[in-house]
Scaffold this motif. Structure first.
Motif, PDB file in Angstrom:
ATOM      1  N   LEU A 152     -26.508   3.159 -15.370  1.00 58.34           N
ATOM      2  CA  LEU A 152     -26.479   2.625 -14.018  1.00 58.34           C
ATOM      3  C   LEU A 152     -25.538   1.427 -13.934  1.00 58.34           C
ATOM      4  N   SER A 153     -25.596   0.554 -14.944  1.00 59.11           N
ATOM      5  CA  SER A 153     -24.709  -0.614 -14.987  1.00 59.11           C
ATOM      6  C   SER A 153     -23.249  -0.189 -15.106  1.00 59.11           C
ATOM      7  N   ALA A 154     -23.013   0.881 -15.881  1.00 59.31           N
ATOM      8  CA  ALA A 154     -21.645   1.366 -16.051  1.00 59.31           C
ATOM      9  C   ALA A 154     -21.064   1.870 -14.732  1.00 59.31           C
ATOM     10  N   GLN A 155     -21.901   2.570 -13.941  1.00 63.34           N
ATOM     11  CA  GLN A 155     -21.417   3.069 -12.642  1.00 63.34           C
ATOM     12  C   GLN A 155     -21.115   1.903 -11.704  1.00 63.34           C
ATOM     13  N   LYS A 156     -21.990   0.891 -11.726  1.00 65.66           N
ATOM     14  CA  LYS A 156     -21.808  -0.266 -10.857  1.00 65.66           C
ATOM     15  C   LYS A 156     -20.533  -1.025 -11.217  1.00 65.66           C
ATOM     16  N   ASN A 157     -20.317  -1.240 -12.526  1.00 65.95           N
ATOM     17  CA  ASN A 157     -19.132  -1.975 -12.975  1.00 65.95           C
ATOM     18  C   ASN A 157     -17.845  -1.228 -12.650  1.00 65.95           C
ATOM     19  N   ALA A 158     -17.940   0.125 -12.607  1.00 67.09           N
ATOM     20  CA  ALA A 158     -16.759   0.929 -12.314  1.00 67.09           C
ATOM     21  C   ALA A 158     -16.593   1.188 -10.823  1.00 67.09           C
ATOM     22  N   GLY A 159     -17.532   0.685 -10.011  1.00 67.63           N
ATOM     23  CA  GLY A 159     -17.447   0.881  -8.570  1.00 67.63           C
ATOM     24  C   GLY A 159     -17.754   2.294  -8.126  1.00 67.63           C
ATOM     25  N   VAL A 160     -18.561   3.028  -8.908  1.00 68.44           N
ATOM     26  CA  VAL A 160     -18.904   4.413  -8.581  1.00 68.44           C
ATOM     27  C   VAL A 160     -20.157   4.429  -7.716  1.00 68.44           C
ATOM     28  N   GLU A 161     -20.126   5.170  -6.627  1.00 74.07           N
ATOM     29  CA  GLU A 161     -21.288   5.325  -5.756  1.00 74.07           C
ATOM     30  C   GLU A 161     -22.250   6.320  -6.399  1.00 74.07           C
ATOM     31  N   THR A 162     -23.459   5.857  -6.726  1.00 72.07           N
ATOM     32  CA  THR A 162     -24.404   6.690  -7.475  1.00 72.07           C
ATOM     33  C   THR A 162     -24.874   7.908  -6.692  1.00 72.07           C
ATOM     34  N   ASP A 163     -24.939   7.824  -5.379  1.00 72.59           N
ATOM     35  CA  ASP A 163     -25.440   8.959  -4.595  1.00 72.59           C
ATOM     36  C   ASP A 163     -24.445  10.111  -4.529  1.00 72.59           C
ATOM     37  N   SER A 164     -23.231   9.883  -5.011  1.00 72.13           N
ATOM     38  CA  SER A 164     -22.230  10.953  -4.978  1.00 72.13           C
ATOM     39  C   SER A 164     -21.570  11.131  -6.346  1.00 72.13           C
TER      40      SER A 164
END
Length: 481
Positions: A245-257
């Motif tokens: 989850l932290s990796a997605q946030k740091n990379a600016g990835v929207e988790t719902d998609s």
């Protein structure tokens, strides 16, 4: 480290300060290789050669680029003497199996800081039976300060060259795991080995479910080489979820998609301190604390696939497996009765779930990957996403249980695993569906998991290998691990 949506990964981990070596009863490793198993010995560059006492013998010790070899120094005997050949059998340890080196000293009451030098102690990782690893020591006795200093510095230089081994670890400890034994497991079995290896640690104790997610969300992990979870499967899955989850946030990835999740920056080490320890068992082939710790110390990395779970376009979490219907209900019941012992809790949950066994109407769409070569080609191309031309399949009906597993899920009650045909990092997951059938037939299905020889799925169940980003289930209940 975990990535996501079956095709994502979590790596499992599977330094040295100059401290005085503790005395060791088992001074010489019990498993050593004889001279007959050293094909490249002659071609290796010799770094050092000297005389040390090993056990009760004075030995000629040779340190080369890959191994440490020694044999007893004996008087010359006539050629062809069999006793001579036996006494001069050479033994060795490979340098990659050494994880620490210390100066061995003897202290007296008046010697508080620097005792009498006795020699050098090597700390070694040995492979035992049934996938077990064991720590052992080898004492190289020589009273010369200069001689030992030269060898000690050379060993330190060699160990520093293993750059893939961790130097600093973030420890996430769940004190509630398995009869609240996780704290004792860590401080009595894990921490001493980490200290010997010279690995710095920062311990954080979780206080409630979901605490690891919030802790790792706020924690700065740049100074660590990995995160280690001490707990059960739930704790390990929670930490893996938090790291991804932290990796997605740091990379600016929207988790719902999420289609192709970003890989987590740090590997995850798993110390089995829970009831079933499915994840650790699947990783190492055995649920053993010392084995898991040594894999971490030695820097052994194992990529592991992770699933991404979502509902109606909303992201739920990352996880290694999920069970719906009977399995989900049994896991939920077991979680509510944690005051029971592990075996009693699981037996109670299974019996009660069987008593309430009823099918659920649901629709399952999935994309089977029947061709392993096709899967490997997708991996080589760097994309495990499904193509629009791929042929999806749909099953609709009443099912007693639906299992989705990214790992084999080995444990003591299922020696081959709940998903025996699944691999840790082949980019696919197992979808096992139990159709509506009689309770006795379903019990037969469950009993097959306890057998090593006969785990074929019977007529009432279907087993598929499913590709990444290619599974949807409508109207399901259960739990996610």
């Amino acid at each position: 480290m975990p990535r996501g949506r079956r095709g994502g990964r979590v790596s499992a981990l599977e330094g040295c300060r100059e401290e005085e070596a503790p005395s060791a009863a088992d001074a010489v490793p019990s498993v050593l290789w004889a001279s007959g198993q050293q094909p490249e010995a002659a071609a290796e560059l010799i770094l050092l050669r000297g005389i040390f006492e090993i056990g009760r013998d004075s030995c000629d010790v040779v340190l080369s680029e890959r191994a440490l070899r020694w044999h007893p120094v004996q008087p010359e005997r006539p050629t062809g003497d069999s006793k001579y050949n036996f006494l001069h059998k050479e033994e060795l340890i490979e340098l990659k199996d050494i994880f620490s080196v210390k100066l061995k000293r003897r202290y007296s009451v008046k010697q508080q800081r620097s005792g009498t030098l006795l020699g050098i102690t090597l700390f070694i990782c040995l492979k035992k039976e049934q996938n077990k690893l064991k720590d052992s020591t080898l004492d190289l006795i020589n009273l010369s300060e200069d001689h030992c200093d030269i060898w000690f510095r050379q060993f330190k230089k060699i160990l520093a060259g293993f750059s893939d081994r961790p130097k600093s670890l973030k420890i996430v400890l769940n004190p509630q795991s398995h009869k609240k034994e996780a704290t004792q497991v860590y401080y009595e079995k894990v921490e001493p080995l980490l200290k010997i290896a010279g690995i710095k640690t920062d311990v954080t104790v979780t206080e409630y479910e979901g605490h690891a997610v919030s802790l790792l969300k706020e924690c700065e992990l740049q100074g660590f080489d990995g995160v280690v979870c001490v707990g059960g499967d739930g704790s390990a899955s929670e930490v893996a979820h938090a790291l991804l989850l932290s990796a997605q946030k740091n990379a600016g990835v929207e988790t719902d998609s999420i289609l192709t999740p970003v890989r987590a920056q740090l590997p995850l080490g798993v110390i089995p301190a829970g009831s079933t320890n499915v994840l650790a068992h699947s990783l190492h082939g055995i649920s053993h604390v010392v084995t898991a710790t040594l894999h971490i110390i030695m820097g052994h990395i194992q990529p592991v696939d992770v699933c991404t779970f979502s509902t109606t376009g909303k992201f739920l979490r990352f996880g290694f497996s999920a069970m719906f219907g009977f399995g989900g209900g049994a896991l939920a019941l077991a979680e509510k009765h944690r005051w029971m012992s592990a075996n009693q809790r699981m037996d109670f949950a299974v019996i009660k779930a069987l008593a309430k066994l009823r099918p659920e109407e649901c629709e399952i769409s999935f994309l089977p990957f029947n061709d392993p070569q096709d899967l490997e080609e997708r991996r080589a191309q760097g994309s495990l996403k499904s193509d629009c031309n791929d042929q999806w399949q749909m099953i609709q009906g009443q099912f007693l249980n639906v299992s989705i597993m990214a790992v084999p899920c080995l444990c003591s009650v299922a020696p081959r695993g709940l998903a025996p045909n699944t691999r840790l990092n082949n980019g696919s997951m197992a979808l096992i569906i139990a159709r509506n059938t009689s309770r006795p037939e379903f019990i037969k299905h469950l009993k097959r998991y306890a057998s090593v020889k006969n785990q074929d799925i019977e007529y009432s169940s279907l087993c598929y290998t499913v590709g990444p980003c290619c599974l949807s289930i409508l109207y399901i209940i259960g739990g996610i691990c």
